[in-house]
Enzyme design. Sequence first.
Site, PDB file in Angstrom:
ATOM      1  N   ASP A 224       0.852  -1.193   0.000  1.00 16.96           N
ATOM      2  CA  ASP A 224       0.000   0.000   0.000  1.00 16.96           C
ATOM      3  C   ASP A 224       0.892   1.249   0.000  1.00 16.96           C
ATOM      4  O   ASP A 224       1.779   1.371   0.857  1.00 16.96           O
ATOM      5  CB  ASP A 224      -0.866  -0.046   1.280  1.00 16.96           C
ATOM      6  CG  ASP A 224      -1.958   1.005   1.300  1.00 16.96           C
ATOM      7  OD1 ASP A 224      -2.403   1.432   0.228  1.00 16.96           O
ATOM      8  OD2 ASP A 224      -2.379   1.379   2.422  1.00 16.96           O
TER       9      ASP A 224
ATOM     10  N   ASP B  61       2.926   4.800  -5.449  1.00 17.09           N
ATOM     11  CA  ASP B  61       2.271   6.081  -5.197  1.00 17.09           C
ATOM     12  C   ASP B  61       3.201   7.202  -5.646  1.00 17.09           C
ATOM     13  O   ASP B  61       4.036   7.681  -4.876  1.00 17.09           O
ATOM     14  CB  ASP B  61       1.924   6.213  -3.710  1.00 17.09           C
ATOM     15  CG  ASP B  61       1.231   7.541  -3.402  1.00 17.09           C
ATOM     16  OD1 ASP B  61       1.111   8.374  -4.327  1.00 17.09           O
ATOM     17  OD2 ASP B  61       0.817   7.743  -2.251  1.00 17.09           O
TER      18      ASP B  61
ATOM     19  N   HIS C 283      -7.714   9.713   4.048  1.00 15.09           N
ATOM     20  CA  HIS C 283      -7.369   8.624   4.965  1.00 15.09           C
ATOM     21  C   HIS C 283      -7.768   8.999   6.393  1.00 15.09           C
ATOM     22  O   HIS C 283      -7.731  10.162   6.763  1.00 15.09           O
ATOM     23  CB  HIS C 283      -5.856   8.384   4.956  1.00 15.09           C
ATOM     24  CG  HIS C 283      -5.341   7.800   3.672  1.00 15.09           C
ATOM     25  ND1 HIS C 283      -4.394   8.412   2.901  1.00 15.09           N
ATOM     26  CD2 HIS C 283      -5.644   6.642   3.045  1.00 15.09           C
ATOM     27  CE1 HIS C 283      -4.122   7.654   1.845  1.00 15.09           C
ATOM     28  NE2 HIS C 283      -4.866   6.580   1.903  1.00 15.09           N
ATOM     29  N   GLY C 284      -8.106   7.995   7.175  1.00 18.40           N
ATOM     30  CA  GLY C 284      -8.414   8.228   8.585  1.00 18.40           C
ATOM     31  C   GLY C 284      -9.867   8.661   8.764  1.00 18.40           C
ATOM     32  O   GLY C 284     -10.689   8.543   7.844  1.00 18.40           O
TER      33      GLY C 284
ATOM     34  N   HIS D  37      -9.492   4.927  -1.849  1.00 24.89           N
ATOM     35  CA  HIS D  37      -8.743   4.904  -0.584  1.00 24.89           C
ATOM     36  C   HIS D  37      -9.605   5.553   0.495  1.00 24.89           C
ATOM     37  O   HIS D  37     -10.631   6.168   0.198  1.00 24.89           O
ATOM     38  CB  HIS D  37      -7.428   5.664  -0.750  1.00 24.89           C
ATOM     39  CG  HIS D  37      -6.381   4.867  -1.464  1.00 24.89           C
ATOM     40  ND1 HIS D  37      -5.219   4.467  -0.873  1.00 24.89           N
ATOM     41  CD2 HIS D  37      -6.355   4.379  -2.729  1.00 24.89           C
ATOM     42  CE1 HIS D  37      -4.506   3.768  -1.735  1.00 24.89           C
ATOM     43  NE2 HIS D  37      -5.157   3.704  -2.873  1.00 24.89           N
TER      44      HIS D  37
ATOM     45  N   VAL E  54      -9.492  -0.250   3.393  1.00 24.57           N
ATOM     46  CA  VAL E  54      -9.967   0.010   4.766  1.00 24.57           C
ATOM     47  C   VAL E  54      -8.832  -0.295   5.735  1.00 24.57           C
ATOM     48  O   VAL E  54      -8.291  -1.402   5.743  1.00 24.57           O
ATOM     49  CB  VAL E  54     -11.190  -0.877   5.111  1.00 24.57           C
ATOM     50  CG1 VAL E  54     -11.670  -0.575   6.534  1.00 24.57           C
ATOM     51  CG2 VAL E  54     -12.318  -0.688   4.107  1.00 24.57           C
TER      52      VAL E  54
ATOM     53  N   THR F 118      -8.179   2.257   9.056  1.00 21.90           N
ATOM     54  CA  THR F 118      -8.488   2.826  10.375  1.00 21.90           C
ATOM     55  C   THR F 118      -9.652   2.097  11.067  1.00 21.90           C
ATOM     56  O   THR F 118      -9.611   1.845  12.272  1.00 21.90           O
ATOM     57  CB  THR F 118      -8.826   4.323  10.219  1.00 21.90           C
ATOM     58  OG1 THR F 118      -7.751   4.960   9.546  1.00 21.90           O
ATOM     59  CG2 THR F 118      -9.041   4.992  11.559  1.00 21.90           C
TER      60      THR F 118
HETATM   61  P1  13P Z   1      -8.587   4.430   6.048  1.00 22.10           P
HETATM   62  O1  13P Z   1      -7.560   4.289   7.108  1.00 22.10           O
HETATM   63  O2  13P Z   1      -9.240   5.754   6.026  1.00 22.10           O
HETATM   64  O3  13P Z   1      -9.572   3.305   6.044  1.00 22.10           O
HETATM   65  O4  13P Z   1      -7.797   4.353   4.644  1.00 22.10           O
HETATM   66  C1  13P Z   1      -7.143   3.183   4.265  1.00 22.10           C
HETATM   67  C2  13P Z   1      -6.382   3.402   3.014  1.00 22.10           C
HETATM   68  O5  13P Z   1      -6.803   4.083   2.113  1.00 22.10           O
HETATM   69  C3  13P Z   1      -5.088   2.714   2.893  1.00 22.10           C
HETATM   70  O6  13P Z   1      -4.418   3.084   1.728  1.00 22.10           O
END
Ligand code: 13P
Length: 290
Positions: free
Chosen positions: A84, A105, A178-179, A208, A231, A233
């Site tokens: 990732d 990325d 993210h998060g 994401h 997914v 967080t």
């Molecule tokens: P979250 O932590 O918001 O679920 O995002 C996960 C993610 O996109 C990892 O690349």
Amino acid sequence: MLVNAKNMLDAAEAGHYAVGAFNTNDLEWCKSILQAAQETNSPVIVQCSMSAATYQTGYKTVSDLVHSVYKAMDITVPVALHLDHGTYEACLACIDAGFTSVMYDGSHEDSFETNLSKTKELVKICHNKGVSIEAEVGSIGGTEDGVTGTGECADPEECATIAETGVDFLAAGIGNIHGLYPVNWEGLRFDVLEAIKAKTGDLPLVLHGGTGIPDDQIKKAINLGIAKINVNTELQVAFCDATVAYIEAKKHEAEKGFDPRKLLKDGAQAIVDKTAEKIELFGSDNKGWA
Ligand code: 13P
């Protein structure tokens, strides 16, 4: 055998569902994600960030762990092991370590041209080795691995140009972060997603920041061409809440309740339950052949 993520995501794109890509941190995460996929008969992507790999002592450890657990648990659904948000060098290291899929990325490179040329090089290297590759256009907001993105939306023309490199799937910013989402978040930009889809044809698109996006927006995004949803967080929060509840109930003070196999059990089960819930929401349950 672990597989790369190309066939499962092509099938998802064609079938209007999405495959969940769940971030692993250690043995508990790996076991729980695989258990949920097997129980729901779903293809799954186990993914690992660069920092989570460092935490686990390196890419080879992560690869050996996921391969071994997959075998030992007699998993029969398709499973890909994916890097990732990797740098160019991390992608090469993961290919060597036995990952079946990587994300390069390049959204933080100095220019789109650098992102494009490095993506092109990696597509060749990956495809020679049977590894699938995800690229990114338009940085995703929030903070991940110490890098903070502003949540900019991707330029559909740039997405079309990256798609021509032969990447297997593409992450494109559409207002996702993210998060946990701030209370004033305005939601996903479906107009941008539609414009990107119109330019990229049947290329599977990646969402994401899957944590905290309302279910109706997830379903609409899948209908508009999202085939992989990340997914991270939400699994961490589920694990944490269950572990805190175990301690608050003073179960660790009961007979050998401090044994890590007992201490982490409720948290691990919470990861199984949350992963299965997401798989059902994304519609990849009973697609274990894909
Ligand atoms: P979250 O932590 O918001 O679920 O995002 C996960 C993610 O996109 C990892 O690349």
